[in-house]
Each structure stands twice: as structure tokens, then as C-alpha cells.
Scaffold this active site. Structure first.
Site, PDB file in Angstrom:
ATOM      1  N   TYR A   1       0.817  -1.218   0.000  1.00 13.45           N
ATOM      2  CA  TYR A   1       0.000   0.000   0.000  1.00 13.45           C
ATOM      3  C   TYR A   1       0.849   1.266   0.000  1.00 13.45           C
ATOM      4  CZ  TYR A   1      -4.395  -2.464   0.552  1.00 13.45           C
ATOM      5  OH  TYR A   1      -5.495  -3.246   0.332  1.00 13.45           O
TER       6      TYR A   1
ATOM      7  N   GLU B   1       3.127 -29.679  12.247  1.00 14.58           N
ATOM      8  CA  GLU B   1       2.624 -28.949  11.080  1.00 14.58           C
ATOM      9  C   GLU B   1       1.282 -28.301  11.369  1.00 14.58           C
ATOM     10  OE1 GLU B   1       1.955 -31.391   7.616  1.00 14.58           O
ATOM     11  OE2 GLU B   1       0.901 -29.806   6.550  1.00 14.58           O
TER      12      GLU B   1
END
Ligand SMILES: Nc1ncnc2c1ncn2[C@@H]1O[C@H](COP(=O)(O)OP(=O)(O)O)[C@@H](O)[C@H]1O
Ligand SMILES: [Mg+2]
Lengths: 367, 706
Positions: free
Chosen positions: A100, A196
Site C-alpha cells: 500500500y 505442522e
């Protein structure tokens, strides 16, 4: 936290160097050109001795006066400018904010400097490799996407964070965990278990597995973000803790393990600071279903992508060890993949009470 | 008798005729005999009855039956035909007399019961056409305007617009039949002669003029002719309108100045862009290959020669006395035979022999093509484009008639036009496209400089345009369609005898020789266009590249400056980078091709290329826009010109001195100014004066308020 001086940081100097490059080229009527190390499999090699992926010296020229590169060159300069601004103001920011910050419409046109974040993210990675500066050094953070629980105490912005006293939610791992930002004050654990999946981490945390086995439970909710990988590395390096990785039994699980162990292809130059060559693969192994009596019906059929990816992995140099070739081949032969969650088929606490204890007991892991 | 005949002619012989008619033989039979009547073969008309029916066909009857052949099928077309006949004559007369034509056309709505309807609603018009030609001697005026088939052009083979001697008198006839008003003529043959005023009508029984009025008058013109007709008509702009016809006329006749007072009160002025008269075409005798047998027989009867050899040698071109002798011998006809005695099979044998003898092609100096320069001037003057080219083919022959084909192209938009819309374009949202305008090329067709507005698809010119692979020249073309793009295709056939597909003379017949010549001319035009388009495309892509760099240079310089803590000499860096950009994108060369430097780069023959910098190539400095003497006729237009001031005038001089170009932007200003003035005048009537052509190539006419 480190106290910052007004003196330009090394990173800032490197960024300003890009402007000098343009100025000097212009002075000599030359096309300003950046040499950007290539971030691809073609430019990495596996250092057998160190056990990690290293980046080669293949570079790609990015020239301003080349119609195909002009925009990227311009974007690179804009991102460099934004990164220098962060250095001067001593702020950290996210990839999205960089996007941005650098996005605007080019004067007298309808063209935007960046149209999507997909354009600015790779440029930050380009700059990381070009300037050999870590993303953390560039003051760019990722999302906080990791959790940790266990017998370890951190100092974070002067706050004492005791990860054994944070209930089952644990501490949210910041994206920048360099010593200046995160201090490891005390650690009494015996090992780290890097899981995980958040779901399985929750199961273990809820069951207080870490207390019983005196370990640290760490998760990155999928592919572990840099903060999680870097923290694991620090715990391994500074505290001498072994790292065990627990992932789904599928090609993506193997790859997650390999990134933790040897580093990623994309940012191979960071292996130095991220890779944990001694990390061990705890499971789920393609041998486990048989060993632990998981019924075939909790497996999932490998799809074409899985098969292709698995075959790709077998070709990576760091998966060439016979044990690994056998591991992956076994998966391909069975044609099935298994999620960690499938262990619940036997018992809700099977992971905590049966699977992991037996694994640890039998020292059943892959290197 | 009369009733019977009428009923027969209407219903045919099978109808049982009224028994009450005493003259009818069937009426003698009784009811039972009716069957007999019905089965009887059709009654024969006796030779005596037939003889009684024979009578002279009055010209009004002839006209009424053939009006479609003469161009008076409907009121709209009739209005055009009246204008056309008068203007054709004016141009023919001026050219023959060696005068640069100044022709004024005025259309006025005729009030009905004191009310003047708007032009689009009106049904009655007064058409006035004035020329500065040689004038007509007093004695001839009535017959020219009030006797059909009377003219000076039919009896000779010479390239001209009119041919039959039927044009203007037919228009007068039409006027007479639709409004009953006589044709009014003013004509003066020189400043020292008196001007004569006539009011004439046709005696429709005898095809002879009736003079209503004949007097000397004061006329402000030193020389010329003015004809006024009041006719029933319709005025509608657009395709095949008077406006279109005049505009196209001005393209093919850039040596003429046309002023057109529209029925809506506008003045359109088509300036003279070319100051040379077309060379006067020579008259030739017919070539034997171009003569049909019937015509041949007629010539045999009408010849002034006393021997067949003499007839052949003197009434045809390219037959020498020796060749005539040889032909006679081969046909086994005595060379000394009287032509009038040549009958039946002997005549046919002679005709056949002539047709199979090898005879030299006719001379071609009888033709007066427009010429490449003049075509360019005409196209450039009336059509806004960026590329113009013209080709005049060498003369060729079809069936013994020499002809010349000319073709031209006007392509694209003016640079000032297509540059504009690019900037303010709003960013396009997803799914939004640039208007896919599949505008097709416009074909403008001419025979002997006269525009052909009807029956396009039957015309050899149109077929040749369709038959050409325009894709080879970088122009899109759907199968069997016209090429697409902002393009006007000009085709002209000049010939002593243009073969039309029908009597109405609207389409050129598709003879192989003609088709081939048109194709060759178009191909050359297309080839040049292709070269131009390719060059432009290449240059434009280089230019686009540089634009991209220039766009990003700004950004890079700003970023560098901020990186350097705002201490950078920005302008210096910017200049340096810009120099690199130019040198890396073809630089000066690109500038040239795109006309940024104003040099003529292309080296294409007989072409004009218009860029932002001006027009390059064969631009004829046409009109003295800053108020030359010849503009004196019209006060308003003169005022319109002079208030542009000295700046523009000097601009045109310096420019004209070098390349002969007129800066289009300047022309554009000029045009806008006139349109602007016009606007004020027009808004009252709620009509936009814009004369934009349907295909985007803008017709350029200078307009002045009335
Ligand atoms: N404006 C004019 N000025 C001089 N002569 C004219 C003019 N209009 C007509 N004429 C003469 O009148 C003749 C007849 O004209 P027209 O009926 O149109 O037949 P065409 O043009 O086919 O010969 C022309 O051949 C020409 O000699
Ligand atoms: Mg005529």
C-alpha cells in the site's frame, strides 16, 4: 530491544546504494542494471557437508531500459525507497503495508505502480537476495502465525513471557524473533516438537504432552513462517535442543520438513540463519499405517498432483538418502496419504498416549 | 369502339364483352352462342385498326415511361438529378471554354399556400445553378432547355459528363410535369454582350420549345449561365443526397469551386484546391472494335463518303486507306462500292472481317484523367485523414474504347483527432472494451468525374475493391466484404464511352479489361498504404516503448531522490535517463516516421502523409484562405477568412514556401471557426451542422453563415 542510533544501518546503506547505481549509470549513459540472484532450483545446490541448501551465483540482470523489465525496475526502486524509510524511522511493517505504501497512480497516466500485492512481494524477496539482507533486517514482518507452549521463558519488549504458564493457547510467535526483539531468558526443555498442523498442536497442548515429556510444542499452522523456523533454529542452536518434525504423511509434509531442515529453494540464502540440518522427521511416515495398524480406509488416495510432487521430491538431492527414497516410494506404492488427524480413528488421544511415546521410545525417526 | 378497345387491352381476349356494344361482333350472337364466343380464338386486330392506332409518342409520354432511366424515379432522386444535370453542364461548358469553374447551387424550399415547411418536410424546391462558363447564344437557349435530345455532345466521341443531349431538358420536363412551372434561364456570353432572360416550356406534343418570356436584363455577372427550375422533390441528407453528390463532385473536380446554399440556410463552400484546368480532351472517331453491328449499319447509311474504302478510312480511327482496301478485299467487297448499297450479308461479312482484322488500339489523347496531384488535392481537401495516395493508370482499351482508371485512398484520422480521446479516457473496468467499431471503408465512384451514387454493388469499381486482398496491406477485411477501417477508396473511370450496366448510368459494367485496370490501380494504392501502415506501426511501437520509459523515469528519479535524502539534482538525472531512453528506442528515426520533426520521411510517390507537424508530400496549396481576389464573390465568406488575422496568414506562407503543406491543425482551427459560427445560426433550427461522414473520415467543408 536494541537502542537505535541516527547512524544509517548497514541495510540502509545497501538500499541507498541502489540509488547510486542508477545515478552512476545515468552519468555514463549506461542502462541502469541490477544483478539479482536467481531464486529458483536452477540456482541452488545442496551442501552435503553442511546439510543445507545454498544459493548459487547465477544472477539475472534487471535493466531499466528493457521494455520487459522497465516496470519491475521502477517497482524495485520504489520498494527500496519504502524499505529505507522503514530503516530511518525504525519501524517494522508487513508485506501488505509495503504494497500500500508504494502503490500510487503514475503521474499523467492511468497506470498504477503496483496493481496487486503479488507484484510487490517478490520484489521484496528480490531485494533480500540482492542485498543479502534478511527480511527481518529489512524490518518486514510476516503474519504471526505460530504458537509455542512449554518450559521456556522469553523477554519480549521487556515483558517476561513464561510459556509454561500460558494455558493451552500458548504464546503467539512473533514474526521477528531476532535476539534484539526476542530474548530467550530460560529454557529447561529437552527437545522441540514442531507440529505442522494447529489442530494436532492443540491436541498435544490440551493433553499437556509437553509437561509429561518436558518438551516445547511449536506450530506454524502449515508451512511454518519465518519466525517459527527462526525460533526453532535459535532453540536448537542456543539451547542445544533436538528438533523433531511432525507432519501429515503427504508430499507437502515431506517438503515442510525439508524446508525446516535444509532451507527453501526460494530463499536459499537464508538457510544460514534458518535451516536446522539436524532436525529429524518424526512422522507421519509411510511406514506408520502398517506399524500402527491404521486401517486403509482412513487413507486418502494420492491425486495426480501429489504423485508428481512426490516424484519431484525424490529428485531433490537432499532426499537422495536410501531411507528417504524408500519412504517416498512406499507412499507412491500404497497410493495413499494420511493426515495426522487420522490417528483419532483409533482413539482421540492416540497421538498423545500411544503414537508419540512409542516413536520417542523406539527413536523411530528419519534423518 | 373506344370502350371495347380499352376493355380488351386491360383484360385480354377471354373476357366476354358486353353484348350491348353494337360494334362488337359477339354481341350479335344469342345467349346460347356464348360458349362459342369463349372458345373462339382471340380476335385479331386488322392492319387498318392498327394503322389507326399509330401516332406520335409525345415527349411527355416518353418521359413519363422512362423517368426511372433518366434519374427521376422518386422525388428525392429527382432533386439530385436536377442538380446533377445542371452542374454537369456547367462544368462541361466551363472546361470546354477553358474557364476555371465557379458554380453555385442554391436549393430553396418553395412555400405552399404561403407556408414554408422545414426543408426535411418540404415537397417543392427551387433549384438554381449558376456558372461562370461561356454562356449560351440567345437563339440556342430555348432548344437546349426545352427540347429533349438536343445537345452538342451526342454527335461526337469526346470525353464529357453529358452525352445524350437529354440531361437538362429532361430536368426541365420534370419540372414542368410536377409543378407546371417553366424553366428560367439567364445567360450572358461576355461582358460586352447583354444578358438574356428566358422562360421556356416544352410543347409536349411536338417536342419543341415554347418561349413564355424572353428579354434582356441587367445581370451582375459578366459571363455565364443560370438556370432555375421549380420541381417536386424531397430533401434528405445522408447517402445519395445532394450534399453527398456535391462533396464527391468537389473531390474529383478540385479545380472547380462550388458554393452550395442548402435548403436549410447553410452555405457550404467547396474551395478550389487545384488551379489548373484538366487538359481538354480531344474528339476521336469511333474505333471499329467498339461498334456494334446495328450502329455499323447506321454509320453506313449516314456516311458522307462515296466509297466503302473512303467510309472505312474516314469514319473510323486507326483504319488507313491501305488497311481499308485490304479489309474490303478480304471481305470480297469492291472497295469502290457505294456504302448505301452495302446491304444484308455483304455488310455483315464486312463487319465480321473488320472485327477479325488486327487494328491498332485507339489513340488515348482523347482522355482527360484527373491526375494524381489533383486527386490528392481533392481528397485532402474534403476528407480528414492521415494518409492519402493516388494512382493514374496508363490508358487501356476495352472493345475499342480507350479508358483510364484512377484510384485514390484517404486513410485514417488526423493526428489531432486520435490523440485526443486517449488522454481523458477513464480507466476501463473489467469487461469494458473499446468500442469495437467495425466501420467499413467507403467507396466513392466516378465516371468521367461525375460521382455515381446508386447501385454500388453492381459496379465494376466496387467489385474490384471487394476482390482485392486488403489484408496484404495491413487492412482488416472480412470474407467478401469491404475492407474495414477509416478509409475512403476513390475510383474513377475516364472514357469517351463509359459502359454502364443500365440506362440510368449508375454502375460501370464489369468488363474484364476494366476490372483488371481498377484492380491494378487499387493494388498500387494498397501497396503504398501497406508500407505506410507498417512503418507507422513500427515507429508507434518504438514510441510507445519510449513513452513507457518516460513514464517510469519520473518514478525512478523520485525514488532515487528520496533514497538520497532529497539532495539529488533531479532534473539532471531525469535528462540523462531521458537521453538514454531516446537513444534506445530508435530515437530520431522514430521521431521522423511519426512526423515529430516535421520532415517528410516516407518517399512514397503521389502520397500525402499528415502528422501532428503538418502535411507532407504532394500537397497542393489550394485556396488562398486569407482572402484572395477570387473569393470576392461572397461577402460573408470573405469576412470569415479575414478575421483570422495576420498570424495565420503568414503561417500559411512560410509553410507553403517549403513543402507546399498547410498545417492541418491550422486548417482545423479554420474549420472549427466556421462550424462555430454556424452553430449559433443552426441551434435555432435544432440541427447540428456537422458533416461527419458515416465512416469516420470527416468530410471537410468550410461553412459560412448565410
Ligand atoms: N450551362 C451551360 N453553359 C453552356 N452550354 C450549356 C450549358 N448547359 C447546357 N449547355 C449546352 O446544351 C447542350 C445540351 O445539354 P444537355 O441537355 O444537358 O445534354 P448533354 O449535356 O448530354 O449534351 C449541351 O451539349 C451544351 O452544349
Ligand atoms: Mg448535360
Amino acid at each position: 530491544m536494541m537502542t537505535k542510533t541516527k547512524k544509517p544501518t548497514t541495510v540502509e546503506k545497501k538500499l541507498v546504494g541502489l540509488a547510486d547505481l542508477v545515478i552512476q549509470a545515468a552519468e555514463r549513459s549506461k542502462d541502469p542494471t541490477l544483478q539479482i540472484p536467481i531464486r529458483a532450483l536452477s540456482n541452488v545446490s545442496f551442501n552435503e557437508r553442511k546439510g543445507m541448501i545454498e544459493m548459487g551465483d547465477k544472477k539475472q540482470a534487471r535493466s531499466f531500459f528493457n521494455i520487459g523489465m522497465a516496470k519491475k525496475f521502477m517497482q524495485t526502486m520504489l520498494v527500496a525507497d519504502a524499505l529505507a524509510e522503514l530503516q530511518r524511522a525504525d519501524l517494522t511493517t508487513s508485506l501488505r503495508e509495503i504494497y500500500y505504501r508504494t502503490k500510487h497512480t503514475i503521474r499523467d497516466s492511468h497506470e498504477n505502480t503496483f496493481d496487486t500485492q503479488d507484484e510487490s512481494d517478490p520484489i521484496i524477496e528480490d531485494l533480500e537476495v540482492t542485498l543479502s539482507a534478511l527480511r527481518e533486517e529489512l524490518h518486514v514482518r510476516a503474519e504471526n502465525a505460530g504458537s509455542i507452549v512449554g518450559p521456556v521463558v522469553f523477554g519480549d519488549d521487556g515483558d517476561r513471557v513464561d510459556c509454561s504458564k500460558l494455558g493451552k493457547g500458548g504464546y503467539s510467535v512473533p514474526s521477528i524473533v531476532e535476539p534484539e526483539y526476542l530474548e530467550i531468558r530460560r529454557c529447561t526443555a529437552d527437545f522441540v516438537l514442531l507440529v505442522e498442523k494447529g489442530t494436532q498442536w492443540n491436541r498435544l497442548s490440551e493433553d499437556k504432552f509437553w509437561r509429561r515429556y518436558n518438551c516445547i510444542l511449536l506450530t506454524g499452522n502449515g508451512q511454518p513462517p519465518r519466525g517459527v523456523r527462526r525460533l526453532a533454529r535459535r532453540l536448537h542452536e542456543e539451547q542445544g535442543l533436538p528438533i523433531y518434525v511432525l507432519v501429515d504423511n503427504d508430499p507437502w509434509g515431506y517438503y515442510i520438513y525439508s524446508v525446516v531442515k535444509q532451507g527453501s529453494i526460494n530463499l536459499a540464502f537464508e538457510s544460514q540463519r534458518m535451516a536446522i540440518p539436524k532436525a529429524k522427521f518424526m512422522g507421519l511416515s509411510s511406514a506408520d499405517p502398517e506399524r500402527y495398524g491404521l486401517p486403509r480406509n482412513v487413507g486418502i488416495k494420492l491425486n495426480d498432483k501429489d504423485v508428481a510432487r512426490a516424484k519431484e521430491l525424490m529428485n531433490y538431492q537432499w532426499f537422495k538418502k536410501p531411507a528417504w527414497q524408500a519412504e517416498i516410494k512406499r507412499m507412491l506404492t500404497s497410493g495413499l496419504k494420511y493426515e495426522l488427524d487420522a490417528l483419532a480413528n483409533k482413539d482421540f488421544q492416540y497421538l498423545t498416549k500411544q503414537y508419540l511415546p512409542r516413536k520417542l521410545r523406539e527413536q523411530d525417526w528419519l534423518d | 369502339m373506344t370502350t371495347m378497345r380499352e376493355s380488351r387491352s386491360v383484360t385480354g381476349p377471354m373476357v366476354v364483352v358486353s353484348p350491348s356494344d353494337p360494334a362488337d361482333p359477339a354481341s350479335h350472337s344469342h345467349a346460347g352462342a356464348q360458349k362459342k364466343t369463349a372458345s373462339k380464338p382471340a380476335e385479331r386486330v386488322t392492319a387498318i385498326e392498327m394503322g389507326a392506332r399509330q401516332r406520335e409518342i409525345s415527349v411527355s409520354e416518353f418521359f413519363t415511361k422512362n423517368r426511372h432511366l433518366l434519374g427521376f424515379d422518386n422525388p428525392r432522386k429527382a432533386l439530385l438529378t436536377c442538380v446533377k444535370e445542371a452542374v454537369d453542364n456547367a462544368l462541361d461548358a466551363c472546361e470546354e471554354a477553358g474557364i476555371l469553374p465557379d458554380v453555385t447551387v442554391r436549393l430553396e424550399v418553395v412555400p405552399i399556400d404561403g407556408v414554408t415547411p422545414p426543408a426535411s418536410q418540404a415537397t417543392r424546391f427551387r433549384v438554381t445553378v449558376t456558372d461562370n462558363g461561356p454562356g449560351i447564344v440567345r437563339q440556342q437557349i430555348p432548344r437546349i432547355f426545352a427540347k429533349l435530345l438536343y445537345g452538342s455532345k451526342f454527335h461526337r466521341l469526346r470525353m464529357s459528363r453529358g452525352q445524350q443531349g437529354i440531361g437538362i431538358s429532361a430536368a426541365g420536363m420534370y419540372a414542368q410535369l410536377t409543378t407546371g412551372k417553366p424553366v428560367r434561364i439567364i445567360s450572358r456570353i461576355g461582358p460586352r454582350a447583354a444578358a438574356h432572360f428566358f422562360e421556356v416550356q416544352i410543347d409536349t406534343k411536338k417536342n419543341e420549345p415554347l418561349v413564355h418570356e424572353s428579354k434582356q436584363i441587367e445581370w451582375d455577372q459578366p459571363r455565364g449561365t443560370q438556370v432555375t427550375m421549380e420541381i417536386e422533390g424531397r430533401y434528405q441528407k445522408g447517402r445519395a443526397s445532394v450534399d453527398e453528390w456535391l462533396e464527391q463532385t468537389s473531390i474529383a473536380n478540385p479545380h472547380a469551386k462550388l458554393i452550395y446554399y442548402t435548403p436549410e440556410g447553410e452555405i457550404k463552400e467547396y474551395t478550389r484546391a487545384y488551379h489548373e484546368l484538366p487538359p481538354s480532351p480531344r474528339e476521336i472517331k469511333p474505333h471499329p472494335y467498339g461498334i456494334e453491328f446495328g450502329m455499323f449499319l447506321k454509320m453506313v447509311q449516314e456516311t458522307k463518303s462515296h466509297t466503302v474504302v473512303g467510309f472505312l478510312a474516314s469514319d473510323f480511327c486507326r483504319i488507313s486507306p491501305q488497311l481499308a482496301d485490304q479489309i474490303c478485299r478480304q471481305a470480297k467487297i469492291s472497295p469502290e462500292m457505294k456504302p448505301r448499297d452495302l446491304k444484308g450479308s455483304a455488310a455483315e461479312t464486312l463487319y465480321r472481317t473488320i472485327q477479325s482484322t488486327k487494328i491498332m488500339a485507339p489513340p488515348t489523347n482523347c482522355l482527360s484523367p484527373i491526375g494524381e496531384k489533383a486527386i490528392l488535392a481533392g481528397l485532402y481537401k474534403q476528407i480528414k485523414g492521415e494518409f492519402y495516395t493516388a494512382v493514374t493508370r496508363p490508358p487501356a482499351v476495352y472493345r475499342g474504347n480507350p479508358f483510364v482508371i484512377e484510384a485514390g485512398l484517404a486513410y485514417g484520422q488526423r493526428p489531432d483527432e486520435h490523440n485526443k480521446p486517449e488522454q481523458p479516457a477513464a480507466p476501463r473496468a473489467e469487461g469494458e472494451h473499446e468500442e469495437d467499431d467495425v466501420e467499413l471503408a467507403r467507396v466513392i465512384r466516378y465516371a468521367n468525374r461525375v460521382p455515381l451514387l446508386y447501385q454500388q454493388s453492381a459496379c465494376a469499381t466496387f467489385k474490384a475493391v471487394l476482390g482485392l486482398s486488403w489484408k496484404n496491406y495491413g487492412v482488416a477485411q472480412a470474407r467478401g466484404a469491404l475492407p474495414a477501417g477509416p478509409m475512403v477508396i476513390f475510383v474513377h473511370m475516364a472514357s469517351v464511352w463509359v459502359p454502364f450496366t443500365s440506362e440510368s448510368k449508375e454502375a460501370i459494367a464489369d468488363y474484364d479489361e476494366i476490372h483488371k485496370e481498377i484492380t491494378l490501380a487499387l493494388r498500387e494504392c494498397g501497396r503504398r498504404l501497406g508500407i505506410y501502415l507498417r512503418r507507422r506501426e513500427r515507429a508507434a511501437s518504438e514510441y510507445r516503448r519510449r513513452n513507457i520509459f518516460e513514464l517510469y523515469i519520473e518514478e525512478v528519479v523520485e525514488a532515487c531522490n528520496r533514497l538520497k535524502g532529497g539532495t539529488l539534482p533531479k532534473e539532471k538525472l531525469k535528462k540523462q535517463l531521458q537521453t538514454i531512453a531516446v537513444s534506445r528506442t530508435g530515437g530520431i528515426k522514430t521521431d521522423e516516421v511519426l512526423g515529430k520533426t516535421g520532415e517528410g520521411p516516407e518517399g512514397l510517390p503521389h502520397s500525402i502523409i499528415v502528422t501532428e507537424g503538418g502535411a507532407e508530400g504532394d500537397v497542393v496549396v489550394g485556396t488562398k484562405l486569407d482572402g484572395g481576389g477570387e473569393e470576392a464573390g461572397i461577402g460573408q465568406s470573405r469576412d470569415g477568412h479575414t478575421d483570422h488575422g495576420g498570424g495565420l496568414a503568414s503561417g500559411s506562407k512560410s509553410d507553403g514556401g517549403k513543402s507546399g503543406g498547410i498545417r492541418p491543425s491550422w486548417r482545423q482551427n479554420q474549420r472549427e471557426r466556421f462550424t462555430g459560427e454556424d452553430e449559433k445560426n443552426k441551434t435555432r433550427k435544432g440541427e447540428r451542422p456537422s458533416s461527419r461522414a458515416s465512416n469516420g473520415a470527416v468530410r471537410r467543408s468550410r461553412k459560412v453563415t448565410a
